[in-house]
Design a protein around this motif. Sequence first.
Motif, PDB file in Angstrom:
ATOM      1  N   VAL A 148       0.837  -1.204   0.000  1.00  0.00           N
ATOM      2  CA  VAL A 148       0.000   0.000   0.000  1.00  0.00           C
ATOM      3  C   VAL A 148       0.878   1.262   0.000  1.00  0.00           C
ATOM      4  N   GLN A 149       1.993   1.224   0.744  1.00  0.00           N
ATOM      5  CA  GLN A 149       2.924   2.375   0.741  1.00  0.00           C
ATOM      6  C   GLN A 149       3.505   2.582  -0.648  1.00  0.00           C
ATOM      7  N   LYS A 150       3.792   1.454  -1.328  1.00  0.00           N
ATOM      8  CA  LYS A 150       4.363   1.574  -2.683  1.00  0.00           C
ATOM      9  C   LYS A 150       3.337   2.196  -3.627  1.00  0.00           C
ATOM     10  N   ASN A 151       2.078   1.891  -3.411  1.00  0.00           N
ATOM     11  CA  ASN A 151       1.031   2.545  -4.223  1.00  0.00           C
ATOM     12  C   ASN A 151       1.051   4.057  -3.994  1.00  0.00           C
ATOM     13  N   VAL A 152       1.208   4.468  -2.727  1.00  0.00           N
ATOM     14  CA  VAL A 152       1.247   5.900  -2.395  1.00  0.00           C
ATOM     15  C   VAL A 152       2.424   6.568  -3.111  1.00  0.00           C
ATOM     16  N   VAL A 153       3.587   5.914  -3.032  1.00  0.00           N
ATOM     17  CA  VAL A 153       4.790   6.478  -3.658  1.00  0.00           C
ATOM     18  C   VAL A 153       4.597   6.566  -5.170  1.00  0.00           C
ATOM     19  N   ALA A 154       4.036   5.507  -5.759  1.00  0.00           N
ATOM     20  CA  ALA A 154       3.834   5.488  -7.216  1.00  0.00           C
ATOM     21  C   ALA A 154       2.941   6.651  -7.634  1.00  0.00           C
ATOM     22  N   LYS A 155       1.897   6.900  -6.850  1.00  0.00           N
ATOM     23  CA  LYS A 155       0.949   7.962  -7.212  1.00  0.00           C
ATOM     24  C   LYS A 155       1.547   9.350  -6.985  1.00  0.00           C
ATOM     25  N   MET A 156       2.096   9.554  -5.770  1.00  0.00           N
ATOM     26  CA  MET A 156       2.479  10.912  -5.382  1.00  0.00           C
ATOM     27  C   MET A 156       3.863  11.326  -5.863  1.00  0.00           C
ATOM     28  N   LEU A 157       4.795  10.368  -5.901  1.00  0.00           N
ATOM     29  CA  LEU A 157       6.172  10.740  -6.234  1.00  0.00           C
ATOM     30  C   LEU A 157       6.435  10.547  -7.728  1.00  0.00           C
ATOM     31  N   LEU A 158       5.869   9.468  -8.277  1.00  0.00           N
ATOM     32  CA  LEU A 158       6.165   9.135  -9.668  1.00  0.00           C
ATOM     33  C   LEU A 158       5.039   9.541 -10.614  1.00  0.00           C
ATOM     34  N   GLY A 159       3.907   9.969 -10.034  1.00  0.00           N
ATOM     35  CA  GLY A 159       2.795  10.422 -10.867  1.00  0.00           C
ATOM     36  C   GLY A 159       2.079   9.305 -11.591  1.00  0.00           C
ATOM     37  N   LEU A 160       2.251   8.047 -11.131  1.00  0.00           N
ATOM     38  CA  LEU A 160       1.572   6.926 -11.794  1.00  0.00           C
ATOM     39  C   LEU A 160       0.168   6.774 -11.237  1.00  0.00           C
ATOM     40  N   LYS A 161      -0.739   6.265 -12.033  1.00  0.00           N
ATOM     41  CA  LYS A 161      -2.127   6.071 -11.550  1.00  0.00           C
ATOM     42  C   LYS A 161      -2.358   4.602 -11.257  1.00  0.00           C
TER      43      LYS A 161
END
Length: 391
Positions: free
Chosen positions: A378-391
């Motif tokens: 779940v943390q990796k999802n947060v990082v993907a969305k907020m830091l890398l801009g992935l959806k």
Amino acid sequence: MNIDYTKEELEFQQEVRTWFKENLPEDVKRKHQIGAPFSKDETVAWQKTLSKAGYFVVGWPEEHGGPGWTATQRYIFDSERAAAGAPVGMSMGVIMLGPVLMAFGTQEQKDLYLPRIKDCDDWWCQGYSEPGAGSDLASLKTQAVLDGDEYVINGTKIWTTYGHHANLCFCLVRTDNDCKQQLGISFILIDMEAEGIDVRPIISIDGEHHLNQVFFDDVRVPKKNLVGAEGQGWTIAKYLLTHERTTIAGVADSKLNFSNLKELAKTQTANGAPLIEDEQLRLKIAEEEIKLLALEYTNFRTLADTAAGRAPGPESSLLKVKGTETQQSLSELRVEMAGNYAYVWKADETVAPAEFLHATEQYNFLRACTIYGGSTEVQKNVVAKMLLGLK
Ligand SMILES: Cc1cc2nc3c(=O)[nH]c(=O)nc-3n(C[C@H](O)[C@H](O)[C@H](O)COP(=O)(O)OP(=O)(O)OC[C@H]3O[C@@H](n4cnc5c(N)ncnc54)[C@H](O)[C@@H]3O)c2cc1C
């Protein structure tokens, strides 16, 4: 790695270092060092010692009884605390509820609860997760229905850490079923001694009782115990979780754990030779040291954010992922170094060196640290969305 501290910060560092040297009881230090579990009384006694010195609610502003330290001072304090071998004095009241009450609580709630948290008069537990609502927390079902001046609460919470020690619980409940899931959640404070509450133990894989399932059967809670407005619980829950994650990473404690392990590799032997002479083990120790260094840089990034007055964003998720992975790999290292002693279970020093007595218990329990406070995935999802801009 060193930071260029100012003269005042260096004086502060010395002051904290001296205090721990003079006030940390030897038995507390030893227990912490070997990973032995602390009883409720032992925990509270240590918390009260910290509290009397003004070292308990260290992240709180002065207006609420805290020291009003800068982010750098808090970093120095935590580094010195860990380096001295002192436990953190874990309190959900201090780390999680306090900041929430300061931001969202009524004056009455602040006046009643904050001083009691500061003086360790209450033990708070966190009632978020439910069977079927962990990562997907917004689907929680525990229901609170207003009846006059009271909410009537029905449902169940699970994995409630130290719920059996707690006299109070901050809890997420559903107050509206006819809107978007997140908007129907409220944040409420519950007296654990209220009628209709049943706390049942869950024994974890280390053989200890840290966790519980809590059942609520028509539990009546005064309306004034609602924090924020009805339906504001999700916003409050997210605010609280950022504070929780940064703390769970435990970077300073991992540094101490690592240096103790390095020392152990020199003093403990296998087949007549010091452990450190084993090339494979040396490689693993070096790997851990490099990972720890990288982790400390991530810690500095969150520190830089807070020092600049910005709330740590996805960095706190990164820190949680890497910090907990490090805790796990250090516990693996200890088990490997323990060799045959890793088979020891709930024994004493007549059977194994103290440093290895709790190695397997800790290794087992720490499987959970990449789950609690929000799982790694779940943390990796947060990082993907907020830091890398992935959806
Ligand atoms: C030791 C311990 C102490 C705890 N203490 C407390 C406490 O005091 N109070 C409290 O309220 N809760 C507590 N918890 C609960 C904890 O917050 C939850 O366990 C955690 O949020 C995961 O929820 P879950 O167990 O329901 O697993 P699930 O959400 O069912 O997850 C199962 C698996 O699916 C993965 N997964 C789920 N969703 C996604 C997704 N969207 N993308 C990718 N993978 C996904 C997860 O990473 C996990 O591997 C504690 C848990 C543990 C283990």
